[in-house]
Design an enzyme around this catalytic site. Structure first.
Site, short mmCIF file in Angstrom:
data_model
loop_
_atom_site.label_atom_id
_atom_site.label_comp_id
_atom_site.label_asym_id
_atom_site.label_seq_id
_atom_site.Cartn_x
_atom_site.Cartn_y
_atom_site.Cartn_z
N ALA A 130 19.76 -2.27 16.23
CA ALA A 130 20.69 -2.06 17.33
C ALA A 130 22.04 -1.52 16.89
CB ALA A 130 20.92 -3.39 18.07
N CYS A 131 22.41 -1.64 15.61
CA CYS A 131 23.79 -1.35 15.26
C CYS A 131 24.07 0.13 15.22
CB CYS A 131 24.16 -1.98 13.92
SG CYS A 131 23.48 -1.15 12.49
N GLY A 132 23.19 0.93 14.63
CA GLY A 132 23.35 2.36 14.62
C GLY A 132 24.70 2.82 14.11
N VAL A 133 25.23 2.17 13.07
CA VAL A 133 26.55 2.50 12.59
C VAL A 133 26.60 3.94 12.15
CG1 VAL A 133 28.37 1.86 10.97
CG2 VAL A 133 26.78 0.13 11.79
#
Length: 295
Positions: A130-133
């Site tokens: 979910a983070c998709g940094v």
């Protein structure tokens, strides 16, 4: 659906309690490694040399379309320019506790003479689904490093075409239909055809899979196309659309302030709450027919 779903016994409770078997989406790690070939490239026998590889990231994902995910991640992070920068991709022969292969490691070998466009930073070591940094530390850095500018793209879509594309994406979400537990992304062509749909437990991974498919097909930058996503539009989603050169990004849910800023400054038309018959246009409405470009 193979490794994408798993059947489990669950207990439904409420007015009437019942035990039943249901499908859940599989969540497994994927380690993406990158190796660089020496300038002499691939030997005459056709098998690439095996230089040492470096881990770029480990992300939790829905198994399937792993090569698209690996390639799309490298492109969206600004580590490579496109499919031509890659010589080979392969699953490494990693095994689980029972000795069977897991297919949870992909090694990407760069083409001869190609190097990563920026260093691998600490934040790329481990990422959740979910983070998709993103690789940029600020919007300024992102805009300065864009390989393609969507700003001068003359793409035009009717709102009805965007809605039809969303409906077509939803109809092709096989894992969501079975589990209710995954996101999707899709690519809408200028003629209204949905070219590809990819699912993943993480919305960022789903977008990376679509960008990876486009890179393999030689379709980057995504001029004239719309990127559709079954989630909100956050900074990272807008970043990936801008890096891939997509002039239109349409999402089912809301947009965040940073996503709007990225869209405004990069020239991406950003739509949220795309739910037939409506949508909210946050940036550059002129590409959507029927809206007033002066708004």
């Amino acid at each position: 659906m193979g490794r994408m779903t798993q059947r489990l016994k669950v207990h439904r409770i409420g007015d009437r309690s019942v035990s039943r078997i249901e499908s859940v989406a599989v969540e497994e790690p994927l380690e993406i490694r990158v190796a660089a070939l020496p300038d002499r490239g691939v030997p005459a026998g056709g098998n690439p040399l095996r230089p040492a590889s470096t881990t770029v990231t480990t992300t939790m994902r829905l198994p399937g379309d792993d090569f698209d995910l690996a390639l799309g991640h490298l492109v969206a992070e600004g580590l490579i320019g496109g499919g031509d920068d890659v010589a080979t991709m392969m699953h490494c022969t990693d095994t689980g506790p029972d000795g069977s292969p897991t297919f949870n490691v992909v090694e990407v070998t760069l083409a001869a003479g190609v190097a990563l466009r920026r260093p691998i930073t600490e934040r790329t070591e481990v990422a959740t689904s979910a983070c998709g940094v993103c690789g940029s530390t600020s919007v300024d850095d992102l805009i300065a490093a864009l390989p393609h500018s969507p700003a001068d793209d003359e793409a035009a879509f009717g709102l009805e075409a965007i809605h039809a594309g969303m409906a077509a994406m939803r109809s092709r979400q096989r894992v969501f239909e079975a589990t209710g537990g995954v996101h999707a992304a899709a690519l809408l062509a200028p003629d209204g055809e949905v070219l590809v749909v990819r699912e993943d437990i993480g919305r960022h991974n789903a977008v990376d899979k679509v960008i990876g498919w486009a890179a393999r097909e030689g379709r980057l930058p995504l001029r004239g196309h719309a990127l559709l996503v079954s989630s909100r539009a956050g900074f990272e989603i807008a970043q990936k659309a801008a890096v891939a050169g997509a002039p239109v990004l349409a999402c089912v849910s809301a947009a965040t302030s940073l996503a709007v800023e990225v869209a405004e400054r990069s020239g991406v038309t950003l739509l949220g709450f795309v739910r037939d018959p409506r949508a909210t246009v946050y940036a550059h409405p002129g590409r959507i027919s029927g809206t007033d470009p002066g708004l």
